[in-house]
Design an enzyme around this catalytic site. Structure first.
Site, PDB file in Angstrom:
ATOM      1  CE  LYS A 216      91.399  35.931  94.964  1.00 13.13           C
ATOM      2  NZ  LYS A 216      90.838  35.837  96.095  1.00 13.13           N
TER       3      LYS A 216
ATOM      4  CE  LYS B 275      92.989  43.622  95.368  1.00 14.41           C
ATOM      5  NZ  LYS B 275      92.390  42.651  95.697  1.00 14.41           N
TER       6      LYS B 275
ATOM      7  CG  ASP C  60      93.190  38.333  98.319  1.00 11.46           C
ATOM      8  OD1 ASP C  60      92.419  37.558  97.650  1.00 11.46           O
ATOM      9  OD2 ASP C  60      92.377  39.643  97.771  1.00 11.46           O
ATOM     10  CD  GLU C  61      90.695  40.066 100.698  1.00 17.86           C
ATOM     11  OE1 GLU C  61      90.466  40.830  99.864  1.00 17.86           O
ATOM     12  OE2 GLU C  61      89.811  39.805 101.064  1.00 17.86           O
TER      13      GLU C  61
ATOM     14  CG  HIS D  39      90.585  45.404  99.033  1.00 15.31           C
ATOM     15  ND1 HIS D  39      88.919  45.166 100.770  1.00 15.31           N
ATOM     16  CD2 HIS D  39      90.432  44.805  98.440  1.00 15.31           C
ATOM     17  CE1 HIS D  39      89.036  43.344  99.912  1.00 15.31           C
ATOM     18  NE2 HIS D  39      89.448  43.518  99.085  1.00 15.31           N
TER      19      HIS D  39
ATOM     20  CE  LYS E 263      84.371  36.191  96.332  1.00 18.44           C
ATOM     21  NZ  LYS E 263      85.831  36.215  97.261  1.00 18.44           N
TER      22      LYS E 263
END
Ligand code: CAP
Ligand code: MG
Length: 415
Positions: free
Chosen positions: A150, A176, A178-179, A268, A308
């Site tokens: 991130k 990984k 991210d999407e 995902h 979240k």
């Protein structure tokens, strides 16, 4: 409208080869229950709004039937002849097509689906499954640990590869993309994949542990196939795909290609919330998860309950159980718990889901006050402590990285 009632038969016994769907339905005003369920069965099989001059006995014979009504639920059985084996888009165009837009219904949700053996036989399912992933990773007795660098988009190839290396040396098994990171100009897919897998090899040498890259190949289908071949060429063992935004056709094509390439597939589920979140209308994550396993996801995100993103406890547990349930020749899919996780709430996750899962944490690792490696260490330490039945508080006394995570987030549940 009598023709709809022809699709309701509460004495009907489904045949072994039928597919059975469970819907939650709410009729619109002045529409009786039988009319409503008749419409769902009719419109999702071979009926329409009026009687037809072309309806012949052999066509009527393969119509769907609403055979069990327990408000607000109805079970509808579909003769196998209505479907093309091996074709998920066509299945969904039938059982999840026009019916969601019918005026006669105020709400409709496809809650669950039961496949017959004949239908299941036309799919590969996961190539590796849980056992295959444990064999590949040599991680036998603990949850698999994943993280995602991130900020989720913005790092250059160099920056991403460097963070990935530090995460692997800090102790995670998987890194990984991210999407929504695919091949933006500053992080070209091919350059990044090559660079990251070089770093993975370096981290493996230094740690003596197997390390893996979940490369997000999500793109137009031909491009996804190209990217999967490139991952293989660079020595990767996994690809990741956002199977809902890529679409079921793309996912099925990719699954066939990964059979040849012997690549495991990490799924995902970005986009799912647009269909699964409303308890009265849409498609359940359980249904989507069953389709994902049938086509052949080796892993699948299932939620956290306390992270979240929304997801009720019984639904998340039900998802995990469903991915593991025996289904003819189809291997179990490894559940992934992710979304707002950090070391302080790992005990809850392992207590709820057990250890045959992948734990994925992005912000909960990259947000560690002591930095990237420390974030990875803290996540691993929280899992070690939980498996050793030691409280995080005690374990953190001798593990500064975990202590830093607990100081920042405690056992708070992010929203
Ligand atoms: C998690 C994540 C995942 C979510 C997806 C994100 O990052 O990378 O995409 O877990 O949700 O982008 O939010 P954090 P789900 O660990 O920083 O939250 O797993 O429910 O499909
Ligand atoms: Mg993400």
């Amino acid at each position: 409208m009598s023709q709809y009632l022809d699709f309701v038969d509460l004495h009907y016994k489904p045949s072994r080869s039928d597919l059975i769907c469970k819907f939650r339905f709410e009729s619109s005003k002045n529409i009786s229950i039988k009319e409503a369920v008749g419409r769902i069965a009719s419109e999702s099989s071979n009926g329409t709004w009026t009687t037809l001059s072309t309806l012949k006995p052999h066509i009527r014979k393969i119509r769907a039937r609403a055979f069990e009504i327990k408000k607000p639920y109805v079970k509808i059985t579909y003769p196998l002849e209505l479907f093309e084996l091996g074709n998920i888009p066509q299945l969904l165009s039938s059982i999840a097509g026009n019916i969601f837009g019918m005026k006669a219904l105020k709400n409709l949700r496809l809650e669950d689906i039961q496949f017959s053996k004949k239908y299941v036989s036309s799919f590969k399912g996961p190539q590796f499954g849980i056992q295959g992933i444990r064999k590949l990773t040599q991680v036998k007795e603990r949850p698999l640990i994943a993280t995602v660098p991130k900020p989720k988009v913005g790092m250059t190839t160099k920056e991403f590869a460097n963070v990935a290396y530090r995460l692997w040396t800090g102790g995670v098994d998987f890194v990984k993309t991210d999407e929504n990171m695919t091949s933006q100009p500053f992080v070209n897919f091919y350059k990044t994949t090559r660079e990251v897998l070089k770093m993975r090899d370096k981290a493996e040498k230094e740690t003596g542990e197997r390390k893996f890259f979940l490369a997000n190949v999500t793109a137009e289908t031909n491009e996804m196939v190209k990217r999967a071949h490139f991952v293989k060429k660079c020595g990767g063992e996994f690809i990741m795909v956002d199977f809902l935004t890529a679409g079921f056709s793309g996912f099925q094509t990719l699954r066939n290609e990964c059979q040849k390439l012997k690549l495991a597939i990490h799924l995902h589920r970005a986009l799912h919330g647009s269909m699964t979140r409303n308890p009265k209308h849409g498609i359940s994550m359980l249904t989507l998860a069953k389709l994902a396993r049938l086509i052949g996801g080796d892993t699948l995100h299932i939620g956290t309950v306390i992270g979240k993103l929304v997801g009720k406890r019984e639904d998340v547990i039900n998802l995990k159980d469903s991915l593991n349930r025996s289904l003819y020749h189809i291997k179990p899919t490894l559940p992934v718990s992710s979304g707002g996780l950090h070391p302080g709430i790992i005990p809850y996750i392992l207590k709820m889901l057990g250890k045959d899962i992948m734990v994925q944490s992005g912000g909960g690792v990259l947000g560690n006050p002591l930095g990237v490696e420390a974030g990875a260490k803290a996540l691993r330490q929280s899992i070690e402590a939980t498996l050793q039945k030691v409280t995080l508080k005690i374990y953190s006394q001798k593990h500064k990285e975990l202590s830093a995570a607990l100081k920042k987030w405690g056992t708070s549940q992010p929203v």
